[in-house]
Design an enzyme around this catalytic site. Sequence first.
Site, PDB file in Angstrom:
ATOM      1  N   SER A 198       0.718  -1.227   0.078  1.00 10.15           N
ATOM      2  CA  SER A 198      -0.280  -0.014   0.022  1.00 10.15           C
ATOM      3  C   SER A 198       0.818   1.208   0.023  1.00 10.15           C
ATOM      4  CB  SER A 198      -1.091   0.027   1.174  1.00 10.15           C
ATOM      5  OG  SER A 198      -1.836  -0.977   1.267  1.00 10.15           O
ATOM      6  N   GLY A 234       2.316   1.312   6.245  1.00 10.12           N
ATOM      7  CA  GLY A 234       2.992   1.579   4.803  1.00 10.12           C
ATOM      8  C   GLY A 234       2.883   3.180   4.697  1.00 10.12           C
ATOM      9  N   ASP A 270     -10.925   4.415  16.880  1.00 13.54           N
ATOM     10  CA  ASP A 270     -11.613   4.242  15.958  1.00 13.54           C
ATOM     11  C   ASP A 270     -11.451   5.598  14.893  1.00 13.54           C
ATOM     12  OD1 ASP A 270     -13.571   4.273  14.007  1.00 13.54           O
ATOM     13  OD2 ASP A 270     -15.164   3.564  15.255  1.00 13.54           O
ATOM     14  N   ASP A 286      -6.822   5.463   4.468  1.00 14.59           N
ATOM     15  CA  ASP A 286      -6.962   4.240   3.974  1.00 14.59           C
ATOM     16  C   ASP A 286      -7.677   3.168   4.473  1.00 14.59           C
ATOM     17  OD1 ASP A 286      -6.188   2.627   1.803  1.00 14.59           O
ATOM     18  OD2 ASP A 286      -4.409   1.883   2.596  1.00 14.59           O
ATOM     19  N   LYS A 315     -13.023   3.143  -1.404  1.00 13.11           N
ATOM     20  CA  LYS A 315     -13.200   1.893  -2.047  1.00 13.11           C
ATOM     21  C   LYS A 315     -14.426   1.870  -2.713  1.00 13.11           C
ATOM     22  CE  LYS A 315      -9.879   1.209   0.658  1.00 13.11           C
ATOM     23  NZ  LYS A 315      -8.456   1.041   0.485  1.00 13.11           N
TER      24      LYS A 315
HETATM   25  C1  SAM Z   1      -5.727  -1.247   3.633  1.00 14.35           C
HETATM   26  S1  SAM Z   1      -5.321  -1.206   5.348  1.00 14.35           S
HETATM   27  C2  SAM Z   1      -4.163   0.198   5.434  1.00 14.35           C
HETATM   28  C3  SAM Z   1      -2.929  -0.250   5.156  1.00 14.35           C
HETATM   29  C4  SAM Z   1      -2.064   1.103   5.148  1.00 14.35           C
HETATM   30  N1  SAM Z   1      -2.444   2.088   4.425  1.00 14.35           N
HETATM   31  C5  SAM Z   1      -0.522   0.590   4.636  1.00 14.35           C
HETATM   32  O1  SAM Z   1       0.176   1.293   3.840  1.00 14.35           O
HETATM   33  O2  SAM Z   1       0.090  -0.166   5.402  1.00 14.35           O
HETATM   34  C6  SAM Z   1      -6.715  -0.744   6.146  1.00 14.35           C
HETATM   35  C7  SAM Z   1      -6.567  -0.429   7.747  1.00 14.35           C
HETATM   36  O3  SAM Z   1      -7.731   0.196   7.910  1.00 14.35           O
HETATM   37  C8  SAM Z   1      -8.206  -0.206   9.330  1.00 14.35           C
HETATM   38  N2  SAM Z   1      -9.342   0.168   9.795  1.00 14.35           N
HETATM   39  C9  SAM Z   1     -10.386  -0.079   9.146  1.00 14.35           C
HETATM   40  N3  SAM Z   1     -11.622   0.411   9.924  1.00 14.35           N
HETATM   41  C10 SAM Z   1     -10.794   1.213  10.817  1.00 14.35           C
HETATM   42  C11 SAM Z   1     -11.414   2.131  11.877  1.00 14.35           C
HETATM   43  N4  SAM Z   1     -12.682   2.371  11.837  1.00 14.35           N
HETATM   44  N5  SAM Z   1     -10.580   2.815  12.603  1.00 14.35           N
HETATM   45  C12 SAM Z   1      -9.297   2.617  12.432  1.00 14.35           C
HETATM   46  N6  SAM Z   1      -8.695   1.830  11.565  1.00 14.35           N
HETATM   47  C13 SAM Z   1      -9.563   1.068  10.635  1.00 14.35           C
HETATM   48  C14 SAM Z   1      -7.771  -1.716   9.202  1.00 14.35           C
HETATM   49  O4  SAM Z   1      -7.333  -2.014  10.639  1.00 14.35           O
HETATM   50  C15 SAM Z   1      -6.689  -1.872   8.431  1.00 14.35           C
HETATM   51  O5  SAM Z   1      -5.369  -2.009   9.113  1.00 14.35           O
END
Ligand code: SAM
Length: 364
Positions: A198, A234, A270, A286, A315
Amino acid sequence: MAGLLAYCRQGFEPELAAELSTRAAKVGYPGYARTERNSGYVVLVADDSAALNHALPWRDLIFARQKMQLLGELKGLDPSDRISPIVQLLHHYHPPAVTGTTEAERRPAYGEVWVEHPDSDAAKPLAGLARSFANALRPALRRQGLLSARENPRLPRLHVVFVDGQHAFVGRNEAGDGAPWPLGIPRLKLLPDAPSRSALKLEEALLSLLDGQQREQLLKAGMTAADLGAAPGGWTWVLTRQHLRVSSIDNGPLRQHVMDTGLVEHLRADGFHWKPEKPLDWMVCDMVEQPRRVAERMATWFREGWCRHAVFNLKLPMKKRWDETALCLDLFEQQAGRRLDIRAKQLYHDREEITVFATTSSTR
Ligand SMILES: C[S@@+](CC[C@H](N)C(=O)[O-])C[C@H]1O[C@@H](n2cnc3c(N)ncnc32)[C@H](O)[C@@H]1O
């Protein structure tokens, strides 16, 4: 045939077709889109292609990796001489110079030529043909006075786009109005210590959605940022490489070497409720969630003044992706409650998603 030709991610032809026809109609040049599923490109057939090309800058298009004014479509090309029909087509637009013409009239029409193919399973095997044909075409165009002796990015660029060995489109890209990368694909290398693939998405976003001046002025050492949905780190890592201080929000863990930069505070919270104690320079997001929910939360950040610049992903659902994109961007713009410079693109490293850059600074 007149119109525009644009490339997209394979499978996103309906979205690009919908975007081009909607936008062309809006700026007063109605056309119809011609495309095939999984071909990686769309042709928008329209009458006044030069004016339409001007009215739809590449910068503003979301699903187009590249865009050009279509000069012609050549079918049934003879593999023993594909050059002559191209020269003939170009002479229709740029008649050969006759004696007594001025220096300006003798100036070559093109400063570069790129021979390409759509980024589709069917067309990728044409890469070898494209390379060798470009080497044969360049000297032929120079002999005809159509191409400058040396590459000149200030002049328009000629594109020859093979969709099979006997079928090609010829297009013209005005200087500065298109992706500066062949096939519209920036080649980025994933560094070995990047915590996730990512990371490439944010790197590409900073490279493609910000211009050089914005990268210099808006990303400075010591600035502050939040990364919502940060794990495994990332995007946070990309920001620390620009020497920003980052609050990284995620219940999941961040890679240790990202924490070891000393620039990162990891908060298990959150991302839809967390807010900064003081206004930040940047927010990136993300989180995998409904795009409308993300767009609304992003708008709240700008309305409340919690950040000045943001990069976030939306998304996309499987159906009606263009409608959803248009709806989410409208919603974001309206609810942000202030003038923003907004750019959105489906980046090369984006799959079922688009990336948005928004800033309160106007450099246009
Ligand atoms: C696609 S991954 C992110 C990857 C990151 N951008 C990277 O480069 O490594 C999506 C992340 O969003 C987090 N996530 C989803 N809903 C969330 C929320 N309500 N609050 C915080 N984190 C959340 C998930 O735990 C997951 O780790």
